[in-house]
Design an enzyme around this catalytic site. Structure first.
Site, PDB file in Angstrom:
ATOM      1  N   ASP A 138      -9.856  -5.440   6.189  1.00 18.01           N
ATOM      2  CA  ASP A 138     -10.213  -6.279   5.041  1.00 18.01           C
ATOM      3  C   ASP A 138     -11.042  -7.479   5.475  1.00 18.01           C
ATOM      4  O   ASP A 138     -11.933  -7.924   4.739  1.00 18.01           O
ATOM      5  CB  ASP A 138      -8.952  -6.744   4.316  1.00 18.01           C
ATOM      6  N   HIS A 184       0.805  -1.221   0.000  1.00 21.80           N
ATOM      7  CA  HIS A 184       0.000   0.000   0.000  1.00 21.80           C
ATOM      8  C   HIS A 184       0.841   1.276   0.000  1.00 21.80           C
ATOM      9  O   HIS A 184       0.283   2.366  -0.094  1.00 21.80           O
ATOM     10  CB  HIS A 184      -0.923   0.017   1.222  1.00 21.80           C
ATOM     11  N   GLU A 195      -6.971 -12.260   6.160  1.00 19.69           N
ATOM     12  CA  GLU A 195      -7.776 -11.043   6.067  1.00 19.69           C
ATOM     13  C   GLU A 195      -9.021 -11.224   5.212  1.00 19.69           C
ATOM     14  O   GLU A 195      -9.602 -10.254   4.718  1.00 19.69           O
ATOM     15  CB  GLU A 195      -6.927  -9.887   5.538  1.00 19.69           C
ATOM     16  N   ARG A 226       6.194  -5.726   3.704  1.00 24.78           N
ATOM     17  CA  ARG A 226       5.013  -6.387   3.144  1.00 24.78           C
ATOM     18  C   ARG A 226       5.157  -6.344   1.632  1.00 24.78           C
ATOM     19  O   ARG A 226       5.400  -5.292   1.049  1.00 24.78           O
ATOM     20  CB  ARG A 226       3.722  -5.713   3.583  1.00 24.78           C
TER      21      ARG A 226
END
Length: 224
Positions: free
Chosen positions: A172, A46, A146, A71
């Site tokens: 999520d 992200h 998630e 990540r």
């Protein structure tokens, strides 16, 4: 040899707290590392990170006391191996919904004969010239649970060799379940799913992790 102190804390049943950096600034990553966090997560999913800036961030994090983690954008050998080659000591893989997907991540995170990671850690050797002799033990692989599908398959996911633990994405997860966590009913349903994952971690003896914004202490008290 560099010890992954955050992983060791978690394996000892102690909480490890981390900061998530998104804006693409290695200096910000260094500042967080000097702020007392156990790890700093360079968020390539992200955040505004590229390969070069991620490399600089991992090195900058090592100027402080935190462990550099990342990540990845997606669950594949290239994405995982790329960030490990650049110096990440921990990898978080998003949207893992089955044991088969967990196996792909586990294989990509470690060298043969344990996994399938390709040799070439030119940038990662700032951790030490003996990098190849210890990284398979020190790397942390966390798969993200998630989605409702991930929750339903969580025990099989966590049973995969090479998966050290999970990292729950509460937002999520709530969206996947079709519930509003801002309502009592929605929050209860989501939290029950989270605690189901925690129970699976205890059963499989894997590390339970969670993205906690504003309610860290509550989840630490539960055992995350």
């Amino acid at each position: 040899m560099r010890i992954n102190k955050a992983k060791q804390r978690m394996l000892a049943g102690k909480p490890a707290l981390g900061g998530d950096v998104l804006l693409g600034s290695p200096l910000a990553a260094e500042m967080l590392s000097r702020s007392g966090f156990d790890y700093v997560l360079v968020d390539n999913q992200h955040g505004f990170w590229e390969e070069d800036s991620s490399t600089l961030a991992f090195r900058s994090i090592c100027l402080g006391s935190a462990v550099p983690m990342a990540r990845v954008r997606q669950n594949d050998m290239s994405s995982i191996g790329c960030l490990l080659d650049r110096g990440a000591l921990g990898i978080v893989v998003p949207m893992v919904n089955s044991a088969e997907e967990a196996q792909l991540a586990a294989a990509a995170a470690r060298y043969p004969p344990i996994g399938t990671r390709s040799w070439g850690p030119v940038c990662a050797e700032f951790h030490g010239e003996d990098y190849g002799s210890w990284i398979d033990n020190e790397v942390l692989l966390a798969v993200q649970i998630e989605t409702e599908q991930g929750v339903n398959c969580v025990e099989k996911i966590l049973e995969v060799d090479g998966v050290d633990g999970c990292w729950i994405g509460p937002n999520d997860l709530a969206k996947s379940m079709g519930v509003d966590p801002n309502t009592p009913v929605g929050a209860k349903a989501r939290d029950e799913a989270i605690l189901h994952v925690l129970s699976a971690c205890r059963k499989t003896k894997k590390i339970p992790g969670i993205a906690a914004i504003g309610d860290s202490q509550r989840w630490i008290e539960h055992g995350f």
